[in-house]
Enzyme design. Structure first.
Site: not given
Ligand SMILES: NC(=O)c1ccc[n+]([C@@H]2O[C@H](COP(=O)([O-])OP(=O)(O)OC[C@H]3O[C@@H](n4cnc5c(N)ncnc54)[C@H](O)[C@@H]3O)[C@@H](O)[C@H]2O)c1
Ligand SMILES: O=C(O)CC[C@@H](O)C(=O)O
Length: 469
Positions: A287, A347, A317, A349-350
């Protein structure tokens, strides 16, 4: 009036982005005409659609950071915009210098567009986050400056979910350690502490786009799924929502985190939470880096409480590839790298071809539609406002975009300004302290445009005025 031209947006201290007061005969923008081969909009535009261009497109300056996918670059270049694309993020001082005269900026997760940086972005009208997360942008500061922010809400969700599934299996089988050993020539065939995932319980924290994709995949692997979220959400398959984070941590063999970076999720998993987790359980964080207290994770893994972890995100990062992930960046870096059955990824994931290509198209399209037509559909910090496109047989029509403080009496004063013309269509909506108005008005000539623009700019409620014609 043949091609759309632009009235410059004045920056926030009232000086026009190009000249101090708009004069169609002298302002450089007055000469802006769309190139004859102006970008033809996507399918939604009929051939009779008037190609609204807010600038002579080659004057739109776009800065793209962090290696944004070529699909997005191509769409913006096809608009005729001046696009500068860099492979990494920039240190704040360099970012401030470069952001000063760009109209559009594209970023991913590393570039921090703080209120301080945005103060210097005098000509910036829109920000594209070519990713899901928007925590790297001060959304309120951007809205208050009349800068719309767009992201790609779920184009990489599947990619993240598939990575996490691979990590669940890799951790259960200590795959990373076995592979690193054999790369060093060490044959180490063990089954102790290695498990099938079938029949184990996956605990998902944050059941959004990624969480529920993951839920379906995990159940397909024969896992049981429980999830914790701050909102009640319908489960996928036979997954079950649990009422507290503690209940999730106590009930799961694998815990995976998919929450946004917000104050409530800072260090959400720390010493106390590791205490609730089952002995020999696993943690996955894809996340944001601030969600897990890494020193507490190091301690929990050294004590054997946590049998393995996969970390894709970190509080700090590197700015780009090739930089070192060391104790200068995070004091605990060497401690983390010393641990067994710990998967560390940069990083990614995407980071798949499919996700990055889809994100490039989605965000670049939204940016072009905003620059050219003012549509805020999909914006994360503005009310969603859109009007059907003007058509080529509406030659003397002008589109007014008026971003203003959400205070009483504004609409009356705006409509007094527009009143001398026929308002063909108008839509307005507000979100917090900011309101967004779009209006198409007819029977407008060049002289009218200047007075319209300046009259709106002179209203006390003004945040930003754009006139597309
Ligand atoms: N590692 C990567 O490359 C990568 C890629 C995509 C997204 N992400 C991260 O992952 C996060 C989640 O992505 P997503 O598309 O599923 O987001 P999303 O908004 O669809 O889902 C997030 C969920 O978390 C819940 N939430 C918010 N606060 C909370 C809390 N305190 N406790 C429990 N649940 C809580 C929300 O209600 C929602 O259902 C993004 O915000 C981003 O930061 C990382
Ligand atoms: O690609 C990135 O740099 C961010 C990916 C991921 O953390 C996102 O928020 O979608």
């Amino acid at each position: 009036m043949s091609a759309a031209q632009n009235i410059p947006t004045r920056n926030r201290d009232g000086a026009s982005a190009v000249t101090n007061s708009f004069d169609p005969s002298t302002s450089p923008t007055a000469t802006f005409t769309s190139p004859s081969n102006s970008f033809s909009h996507r399918a939604s535009q009929s051939s009779s659609t008037k190609q609204l261009k807010p600038f002579n497109t080659q004057d739109v300056k776009v800065l793209l950071l962090e290696n944004i996918n070529v699909t997005g670059q191509d769409i913006l270049r096809q608009q005729g915009y001046q696009v500068e694309a860099l492979k990494s993020s920039l240190p704040e001082d360099q970012l401030i210098e470069k952001i000063k005269d760009v109209h559009v900026i594209g970023i991913r997760s590393k570039t921090k567009l703080t209120a301080k940086v945005l103060e210097h972005a005098k000509n910036l009208i829109v920000i594209g986050c070519f990713c899901i997360g928007t925590n790297q942008v001060d959304l309120t500061a951007a809205a208050n400056a009349g800068i719309a922010v767009f992201n790609s809400p779920f184009s990489n969700s599947r990619s993240v979910a598939e990575l996490v599934i691979s990590e669940i299996i890799a951790l259960a089988r200590q795959l990373a350690d076995r592979s690193m050993e054999l790369h060093k020539g060490i044959w180490n065939k063990v089954s102790a502490g290695c498990w099938e995932v079938r029949g184990k319980t996956l605990g998902i924290v944050g059941y959004g786009h990624i969480g529920n994709q993951l839920s379906v995949l995990a159940e397909a692997m024969g896992m049981s799924v429980i999830y914790y979220d701050v909102v009640n959400l319908m489960s996928m398959g036979t997954a079950k929502q649990v009422p507290t984070l503690k209940a999730l941590l106590e009930g799961a063999d694998f815990v995976t985190l998919h929450v946004p970076e917000i104050p409530e999720t800072q260090n959400m998993i720390s010493t106390e939470q590791f205490g609730y987790m089952r002995k020999g359980s696993y943690l996955i964080n894809a996340s944001r880096g601030t969600v897990v207290d890494i020193p507490a994770l190091v301690e929990a893994m050294r004590s054997g409480k946590i049998a393995g972890a996969a970390i894709d995100v970190y509080p700090n990062e590197p700015a780009g590839n090739g930089d070192y992930f060391n104790k200068e960046l995070n004091t605990w870096a060497e401690d983390l790298r010393s641990l067994k059955n710990l998967i560390l990824t940069p990083h990614i994931g995407g980071s798949t071809e499919e996700a990055q290509s889809a994100i490039g198209v989605e965000v670049a399209d939204a940016l072009a539609k905003y620059v050219n037509e003012g549509s805020t559909v999909g914006a994360v910090n503005m009310p969603e406002v859109n009007l059907r496109s003007l058509t080529a047989d509406e030659p003397n029509h002008v589109r007014i975009i008026y971003i203003h403080k959400n205070v009483p009496g504004v609409l009356r004063r705006v409509n007094e300004v527009l009143g001398e013309h026929n308002v063909d269509k108008q839509m307005t909506d507000s979100r917090g302290d900011v309101a967004y108005l779009m209006a198409d008005i007819s029977n407008v000539n060049q002289r009218d445009i200047a007075s319209l623009y300046n009259s709106l700019e002179d209203l006390g409620s003004r945040v930003r005025t754009r006139v597309l014609y």
